[in-house]
Design a protein around this motif. Structure first.
Motif, PDB file in Angstrom:
ATOM      1  N   GLY A 217      33.709  34.384  51.109  1.00 17.11           N
ATOM      2  CA  GLY A 217      34.538  35.224  51.958  1.00 17.11           C
ATOM      3  C   GLY A 217      36.010  35.265  51.623  1.00 17.11           C
ATOM      4  N   LYS A 306      31.010  40.805  50.511  1.00 14.45           N
ATOM      5  CA  LYS A 306      31.675  42.111  50.457  1.00 14.45           C
ATOM      6  C   LYS A 306      32.038  42.491  49.041  1.00 14.45           C
ATOM      7  CE  LYS A 306      34.904  40.893  53.323  1.00 14.45           C
ATOM      8  NZ  LYS A 306      36.143  40.927  54.142  1.00 14.45           N
ATOM      9  N   SER A 307      32.340  41.507  48.212  1.00 17.81           N
ATOM     10  CA  SER A 307      32.801  41.786  46.864  1.00 17.81           C
ATOM     11  C   SER A 307      32.112  40.858  45.864  1.00 17.81           C
ATOM     12  CB  SER A 307      34.321  41.580  46.755  1.00 17.81           C
ATOM     13  OG  SER A 307      35.013  42.413  47.657  1.00 17.81           O
ATOM     14  N   SER A 378      32.895  47.882  43.742  1.00 19.86           N
ATOM     15  CA  SER A 378      33.390  47.025  44.827  1.00 19.86           C
ATOM     16  C   SER A 378      33.806  45.646  44.328  1.00 19.86           C
ATOM     17  CB  SER A 378      32.306  46.857  45.905  1.00 19.86           C
ATOM     18  OG  SER A 378      31.159  46.212  45.376  1.00 19.86           O
TER      19      SER A 378
END
Length: 428
Positions: A217, A306-307, A378
């Motif tokens: 994160g 997320k990435s 991303s």
């Protein structure tokens, strides 16, 4: 919309135009009426096994370019990856900078004012066609100097035969808990030496570390670009690795701080590794060795991160010889879809432009690369636009393995690296 999103939007709208503007791009550089010009290009050799692909690529490309630009010749010098950055640095120091260099880093040269910016070199359709994360990573103080030449992302590779023996389905790897459970079954039910290979040795520990930080994160920098290496999220990530994988003896016979990526990849091709994070070139090596493998996105703490981590190599134009227009014409030509796709495809790497990425995605011949390609838009790249990054990266390479060793303290190790990073950042 945000700057990176806006750039991707511009790239999408400009991509089609870029495909139809070959004649315009060919004329935008010209020789500026200055007579014949010879450009010096130094480029890296991507043929790790000693092949001729890189040499042939540049020979074919420059021959085609010179045919379209009779006033410009290109002298190509190919150097191994172990030498190319040093050779270019020596040339620059001696006052004999090449006109174009395709190497691993640009930041020091940009900070010293030795490079042309992207908008001084490239036509608008070409500059706006770069994928957003890659263009952002090429910026120093909001100005792009590094032009992404080729890219890659990382996926979690797993040995299908070992997974079948352990009764594990790779598609079920969604969270860190899933990963730990799979590693435990691999240890108990198979002869895998490395249920999960964790290469935190000095070869490329900064990349393995970044993959884990992103999956936890956070990452190396905060939203405004300041180092955040010792954030609580990052400390928690390495504490989890130590407690759940290393201390549970799920990472194999070699201590993570002593295991290099190359050795981990080689062990995977011998069928000794259940899982590890890998880049596209591992596909070919594993395939040649007869290892049947699968690939999934690296699981996150609670699900898909997320990435993911992206990596790029760079090409840049030096100011010293004053050949701005000629260098611009050459680089516009380099970034045509045909050239971008050929190099990426030949080397199991990813294209850096929107239009070439779309073309690869639609081409069944590149099916194996498409999972990596899916992660690229991303992705987050290391902070290569910081002149301090080289020093910080070296600190991570030599120190991070201590965070997970017996008796190691992740908070203490990350804190030490974080303090060194802050000092280096202040000196920029």
């Amino acid at each position: 919309m945000g700057r990176a999103v806006q750039r991707r939007f511009l790239g999408l709208t400009a991509a089609a135009a870029a495909l139809t503007m070959t004649a315009v791009l060919a004329g935008c550089g010209g020789s500026g009426g200055s007579g014949d010009v010879t450009l010096k290009l130094v480029a890296a050799d991507y043929d790790v096994a000693g092949g001729e692909n890189s040499k042939k690529y540049w020979a074919d490309l420059t021959a085609a370019f010179e045919k379209q630009h009779p006033g410009i010749e290109v002298d190509v010098q190919i150097e191994s990856w172990s030498d190319v950055d040093r050779k270019v640095a020596e040339m620059v120091k001696a006052g004999k900078a090449p006109d174009v260099a395709q190497i691993g880093a640009y930041a020091d040269y940009a900070a010293a004012g030795k490079l042309y910016s992207a908008d001084q070199l490239l036509s608008i359709p070409v500059q706006s066609n770069f994928l957003g994360p890659l263009a952002d990573a090429g910026e120093m103080k909001l100005v792009q100097y590094g032009l992404p030449f080729v890219a890659s992302t990382r996926l979690l590779f797993y040995n299908k035969e070992l997974f079948a023996e352990a009764g594990v389905d790779g598609a079920d790897l969604k969270t860190w808990a899933d990963l730990k459970s799979a590693a435990e079954k691999l240890k108990d039910k198979t002869d895998a030496k490395y249920p999960f290979a964790l290469p935190l040795g000095p070869e490329e520990a900064q990349a393995e570390t970044m993959m884990w930080l992103l999956s936890g994160g956070d990452g190396y920098v905060d939203p405004v670009g300041k180092y955040s290496i010792d954030s609580q999220e990052n400390i928690d990530t390495f504490q989890w690795l130590k407690d759940n994988l290393v201390d549970e003896k799920l990472t194999g016979p070699v201590a993570p701080g002593e295991l290099n990526r190359k050795d981990a990849f080689t062990a995977f091709t011998r069928g000794e590794v259940g899982m590890l994070n890998g880049h596209p070139s591992l596909m070919q090596a594993a395939g040649k060795a007869g290892v049947e493998f699968g690939m999934v996105a690296l699981p996150g703490k609670e699900g898909k991160p997320k990435s993911s981590m992206g990596v790029a190599d760079w090409i840049m134009g030096f100011k010293q010889n004053g050949h701005r227009k000629e260098v611009g014409a050459f680089l516009d030509f380099v970034f045509s879809d045909e050239n971008v796709l050929r190099f990426a495809g030949d080397n199991d790497l990813l294209p850096v432009t929107v239009s070439a990425s779309e073309a690869m995605e639609q081409n069944a011949a590149h099916k194996e690369l498409q999972p990596f390609l899916k992660e690229l838009p991303s992705s987050v790249l290391p902070p290569v636009g910081k002149t301090s990054w080289a020093k910080v990266s070296e600190s991570i390479k030599t120190t991070i393995g201590k965070a997970v060793q017996p008796g190691g303290n992740p908070a203490s190790v990350l804190g030490r690296i974080g303090r060194e990073a802050e000092v280096a950042e202040q000196a920029e």
